[in-house]
Design a protein around this motif. Structure first.
Motif, short mmCIF file in Angstrom:
data_model
loop_
_atom_site.label_atom_id
_atom_site.label_comp_id
_atom_site.label_asym_id
_atom_site.label_seq_id
_atom_site.Cartn_x
_atom_site.Cartn_y
_atom_site.Cartn_z
N TRP A 13 -2.97 5.70 -60.20
CA TRP A 13 -1.73 6.34 -59.75
C TRP A 13 -2.00 7.12 -58.47
CZ3 TRP A 13 2.52 4.81 -62.13
CH2 TRP A 13 2.45 4.37 -63.45
N GLY A 14 -1.26 6.75 -57.40
CA GLY A 14 -1.53 7.41 -56.13
C GLY A 14 -0.27 7.72 -55.34
N ALA A 15 -0.51 8.25 -54.16
CA ALA A 15 0.56 8.45 -53.18
C ALA A 15 -0.03 8.09 -51.82
CB ALA A 15 1.05 9.90 -53.19
N ALA A 16 0.86 7.75 -50.87
CA ALA A 16 0.39 7.20 -49.60
C ALA A 16 0.98 7.96 -48.41
CB ALA A 16 0.78 5.72 -49.50
N THR A 17 0.21 7.97 -47.33
CA THR A 17 0.63 8.52 -46.04
C THR A 17 -0.03 7.68 -44.95
OG1 THR A 17 -1.28 9.99 -45.80
CG2 THR A 17 0.65 10.89 -46.98
N SER A 18 0.20 8.08 -43.69
CA SER A 18 -0.57 7.48 -42.60
C SER A 18 -0.84 8.53 -41.53
CB SER A 18 0.16 6.29 -41.98
OG SER A 18 1.07 6.72 -40.98
N ALA A 19 -1.85 8.30 -40.72
CA ALA A 19 -2.37 9.32 -39.81
C ALA A 19 -1.31 9.86 -38.86
CB ALA A 19 -3.55 8.75 -39.02
N TYR A 20 -0.68 8.97 -38.07
CA TYR A 20 0.23 9.48 -37.05
C TYR A 20 1.44 10.16 -37.67
CZ TYR A 20 2.80 10.16 -32.79
OH TYR A 20 3.49 10.77 -31.75
N GLN A 21 1.77 9.77 -38.91
CA GLN A 21 2.98 10.31 -39.52
C GLN A 21 2.81 11.71 -40.10
OE1 GLN A 21 3.63 6.35 -41.75
NE2 GLN A 21 5.68 7.15 -41.49
N ILE A 22 1.54 12.12 -40.38
CA ILE A 22 1.38 13.43 -41.04
C ILE A 22 0.38 14.34 -40.34
CG2 ILE A 22 1.93 12.49 -43.33
CD1 ILE A 22 -1.08 13.04 -44.05
N GLU A 23 -0.61 13.81 -39.58
CA GLU A 23 -1.73 14.66 -39.17
C GLU A 23 -1.36 15.72 -38.15
OE1 GLU A 23 -5.44 11.51 -39.88
OE2 GLU A 23 -4.88 12.11 -37.84
N GLY A 24 -0.57 15.33 -37.12
CA GLY A 24 -0.37 16.25 -36.01
C GLY A 24 -1.62 16.31 -35.14
N GLN A 25 -1.50 17.07 -34.01
CA GLN A 25 -2.62 17.26 -33.08
C GLN A 25 -3.35 15.94 -32.78
OE1 GLN A 25 -4.81 21.02 -33.39
NE2 GLN A 25 -3.98 21.08 -35.49
N PRO A 26 -2.65 14.94 -32.28
CA PRO A 26 -3.23 13.61 -32.09
C PRO A 26 -4.34 13.57 -31.04
CG PRO A 26 -1.02 13.70 -31.17
CD PRO A 26 -1.21 14.97 -31.92
N GLY A 32 -8.61 10.20 -28.58
CA GLY A 32 -7.90 9.50 -27.50
C GLY A 32 -6.48 9.19 -27.93
N PRO A 33 -5.52 9.14 -26.99
CA PRO A 33 -4.13 8.87 -27.35
C PRO A 33 -3.94 7.46 -27.90
CG PRO A 33 -4.39 8.76 -24.97
CD PRO A 33 -5.70 9.25 -25.53
N SER A 34 -2.94 7.32 -28.76
CA SER A 34 -2.59 6.01 -29.31
C SER A 34 -1.32 5.49 -28.66
CB SER A 34 -2.35 6.12 -30.83
OG SER A 34 -1.10 6.78 -31.06
N ILE A 35 -0.98 4.24 -28.95
CA ILE A 35 0.28 3.70 -28.42
C ILE A 35 1.47 4.45 -29.02
CG2 ILE A 35 -0.60 1.41 -27.83
CD1 ILE A 35 0.53 0.39 -30.52
N TRP A 36 1.30 5.03 -30.21
CA TRP A 36 2.41 5.81 -30.77
C TRP A 36 2.56 7.16 -30.10
CZ3 TRP A 36 6.89 5.51 -32.94
CH2 TRP A 36 7.25 4.28 -33.49
N HIS A 37 1.45 7.73 -29.64
CA HIS A 37 1.57 8.98 -28.87
C HIS A 37 2.35 8.70 -27.59
CE1 HIS A 37 0.48 12.94 -27.38
NE2 HIS A 37 0.11 12.38 -26.24
N ARG A 38 2.02 7.61 -26.95
CA ARG A 38 2.73 7.23 -25.71
C ARG A 38 4.20 6.91 -26.01
NH1 ARG A 38 -0.97 2.85 -22.52
NH2 ARG A 38 -2.47 4.30 -21.54
N PHE A 39 4.41 6.11 -27.06
CA PHE A 39 5.76 5.63 -27.37
C PHE A 39 6.67 6.81 -27.71
CE2 PHE A 39 8.23 1.87 -28.27
CZ PHE A 39 9.09 2.17 -29.31
N ALA A 40 6.17 7.71 -28.54
CA ALA A 40 6.99 8.86 -28.98
C ALA A 40 7.29 9.78 -27.80
CB ALA A 40 6.27 9.62 -30.09
N HIS A 41 6.41 9.81 -26.83
CA HIS A 41 6.64 10.67 -25.65
C HIS A 41 7.41 9.93 -24.56
CE1 HIS A 41 4.52 14.45 -26.58
NE2 HIS A 41 3.86 13.69 -27.43
N THR A 42 7.89 8.75 -24.87
CA THR A 42 8.73 8.01 -23.92
C THR A 42 10.19 8.27 -24.27
OG1 THR A 42 7.03 6.27 -23.80
CG2 THR A 42 9.26 5.74 -22.97
N PRO A 43 10.93 8.93 -23.37
CA PRO A 43 12.32 9.28 -23.71
C PRO A 43 13.12 8.08 -24.22
CG PRO A 43 11.67 10.27 -21.62
CD PRO A 43 10.55 9.35 -22.02
#
Ligand code: GI1
Length: 460
Positions: A13-26, A32-43
Motif C-alpha cells: 500500500w503506497g502513495a505517489a508523487t514526482s520530483a518537479y510536482q512537489i520538491e520545489g527549489q529546482p 541543472g534546470p529541466s525542460i519543465w523549469h523552462r516550460f513553466a517559466h514560459t508565459p
C-alpha cells in the motif's frame, strides 16, 4: 474494520508523487534546470503562471513529510528523482549534493519501514540534454542508461522497486504531438521517434540494471484506459480500436510482443518510420527476474506499473487528426475536476486486459486518484467525500481483478499531496493531504484517514 474485499497478505500500500510536482527549489545545490523549469517559466504555458519553484517545498521538508507517510501507515512511497539534480548537464559529472538528497530521503523512508519505489524519469528532462535534441537524439537511450546506472550504484542496495520511465505515452503525445506539455512540440514526425527512443531507453536501463547485478525489480509505468465506442456503430468501434492501439498498446506491444501495433503506421502514415528489427528485439529482450524464475514473457521488465484514472468513451471524428477519434464524456456521468469520467469498472477491465494480452505479468497500480474541488478544512480535517468514494470504488474494482487471477502486487494513490499539476498548475487538487504553496501547511483530508484504515485492515 471488517473488509468486504480483503487483499493478499503481502499487498503493498503506497502513495505517489514526482520530483518537479512537489520538491520545489529546482536549481538548489547545483541542480541543472529541466525542460519543465523552462516550460513553466514560459508565459502562457501553465495556468495562472504557476511554476514548480516552491511546489510543496519537499526538498526542504522531506523529513516532516516522511513522518506523515508513516502516520498514514504507508508500506511504500513512489517518488521520482530529478535527473538534473543528480547530473546537472544530464550526463558527465555527478552533483554529490543532489544525489545525497535522494540518499537521505531513501534512508528516512527505510527508517520508518516504508519501501521506496523510485521513478527514474517523470518528465523533467535536463534542459542541457534537450538542447542536444533531447528524446529525439538517438543517443538519448544511452544518456538515460548512464544516468540510471548512477542511481542503481548509489541506491540499489536499499531500493526494492524501480520504475524507469513514467508514462512514455504522455512524454510523447502531449510533449511532441499536441504540445500541451513540455517541451511543447507539435510534430507527427517527431512523436514516433521519441516513443521509440523512450522504449530503447527503458530497455538499455533494464539491461544496465541486470549487468550491474541488480537485485530487485524494475518496470515501466504506463497510462492505460479502456476504449469504449460511444455507440456501437462500425465507425465508432473502429475509432475505439484505433485509440486502444494509440494509447494502450503503443508501448506494451513492443515490450511484450516485440512489435508495434499495426494501426500506428496507418494513423501516422508517412510520419511513421521504419524501425530496425534489432531495436524491437532489444526492447523485448528476454530477461529473467533475479528474484526467481523467468517471467517467460521474453520481456525486458519485471512488472508493469499501471496508471489508471478513467476510461475513454470514443466517437469517430474525421476532423481530429491523426487519430480520427475523440474522447467524450457521457452526459450525467460523475466526473472529476479534470473532466475525467469516474469509471471504476475500467480498472478491473484494464488489469484483466493486461493478464489476457501480456501473460499476466506482476503488476502494480502505480497511480490512481482523482481531483476534486475540496472544501476548506473543518476542525483540522478536509472533508473530501468524493475522493473517499472514488478510492473505495477503485479499490473494490482492483480487488475484483485480483479475484479473477490478475497478478496485482500493490496500489499507489495519486497523490500524497496536492501538488503542481503540470499545465494546470495548482488549480487541481489530487492529494490525500492538502497543501497550499503560500503557507505550506500539511492538512489531512478525510481520504487520508480512509486510506489509513484501508491499510490497517488490508482491505476495503
Ligand atoms: C490520463 O492521466 C494520466 O494517466 C496521468 C494522470 N497523472 C499522471 N498521468 C502523471 O503521472 C502525474 O504526474 C499527474 O499528476 C497525474 C494526474 O493528472
Amino acid at each position: 474494520m471488517t473488509s468486504e474485499a480483503a487483499f493478499p497478505a503481502n499487498f503493498l500500500w503506497g502513495a505517489a508523487t514526482s520530483a518537479y510536482q512537489i520538491e520545489g527549489q529546482p536549481l538548489a545545490d547545483g541542480a541543472g534546470p529541466s525542460i519543465w523549469h523552462r516550460f513553466a517559466h514560459t508565459p502562457g504555458r501553465v495556468a495562472n503562471g504557476d511554476t514548480g519553484d516552491l511546489a510543496c517545498d519537499h526538498y526542504r521538508r522531506f523529513e516532516e513529510d516522511v513522518a506523515l507517510m508513516a502516520d498514514l501507515g504507508l508500506g511504500a512511497y513512489r517518488f521520482s528523482v530529478a535527473w538534473g539534480r543528480v547530473l546537472p548537464e544530464g550526463r558527465g559529472s555527478v552533483n554529490a549534493k543532489g544525489l545525497d538528497f535522494y540518499r537521505r530521503l531513501v534512508d528516512a523512508l527505510l527508517e520508518r519501514g516504508i519501501a521506496p519505489m523510485i521513478t527514474l524519469y517523470h518528465w523533467d528532462l535536463p534542459a542541457a540534454l534537450h538542447d542536444r535534441g533531447g528524446w529525439l537524439n538517438p543517443d538519448s537511450p544511452a544518456w538515460f542508461a548512464d544516468y540510471a546506472q548512477v542511481l542503481f550504484r548509489a541506491l540499489d542496495d536499499r531500493v526494492p522497486l524501480w520504475v524507469t520511465i513514467n508514462e512514455p505515452w504522455v512524454v510523447t503525445v502531449p510533449g511532441y504531438l499536441d504540445g500541451e506539455l513540455a517541451p511543447g512540440h507539435r510534430d507527427p514526425f517527431e512523436a514516433p521517434r521519441v516513443a521509440h527512443h523512450l522504449l530503447l531507453a527503458h530497455a538499455e536501463a533494464v539491461a544496465a540494471y541486470r549487468s550491474l547485478g541488480g537485485r530487485h525489480r524494475i518496470g515501466l509505468a504506463v497510462n492505460l484506459e479502456p476504449q469504449h465506442p460511444a455507440s456501437p456503430t462500425p465507425e465508432n468501434q473502429a475509432a475505439a480500436r484505433r485509440r486502444d492501439a494509440f494509447i494502450n498498446r503503443w508501448f506494451l506491444d513492443p515490450l511484450y510482443l516485440g512489435r508495434y501495433p499495426a494501426e500506428l503506421a496507418t494513423i501516422f502514415g508517412a510520419a511513421w518510420p521504419e524501425f530496425a528489427d534489432a531495436d524491437l528485439a532489444r526492447i523485448r529482450s528476454t530477461s529473467d527476474s533475479v528474484l526467481g524464475g523467468s517471467l517467460g514473457t521474453g520481456c525486458a521488465t519485471d512488472f508493469i506499473g499501471v496508471n489508471y484514472y478513467s476510461r475513454g468513451l470514443v466517437r469517430a471524428d474525421p476532423n481530429t487528426q491523426p487519430l480520427g477519434a475523440i474522447r467524450i464524456s457521457p452526459e450525467n456521468a460523475p466526473r472529476t475536476t479534470m473532466g475525467w469520467e469516474v469509471y471504476p469498472p475500467g480498472l478491473t477491465e484494464t488489469l484483466l486486459w493486461i493478464k489476457e494480452h501480456y501473460g499476466n505479468p506482476p503488476t502494480y497500480i502505480t497511480e490512481n486518484g482523482a481531483a476534486f474541488d475540496d472544501p476548506p478544512p473543518a476542525d483540522g480535517l478536509v472533508p473530501d467525500p468524493e475522493r473517499v468514494d472514488y478510492l473505495r470504488a477503485h479499490l473494490r474494482a482492483a480487488h475484483a481483478a485480483l479475484e479473477q487471477g490478475a497478478d496485482l502486487r500493490g496500489y499507489f494513490v495519486w497523490s500524497l499531496f496536492d501538488n503542481f499539476e503540470w499545465a494546470q498548475g495548482y488549480s487541481q487538487r489530487f492529494g490525500l493531504i492538502r497543501v497550499d504553496p503560500p503557507n505550506q501547511a500539511r492538512i489531512l483530508k478525510a481520504s487520508a484517514r480512509f486510506y489509513q484504515n484501508v491499510i490497517r485492515a488490508n482491505g476495503v
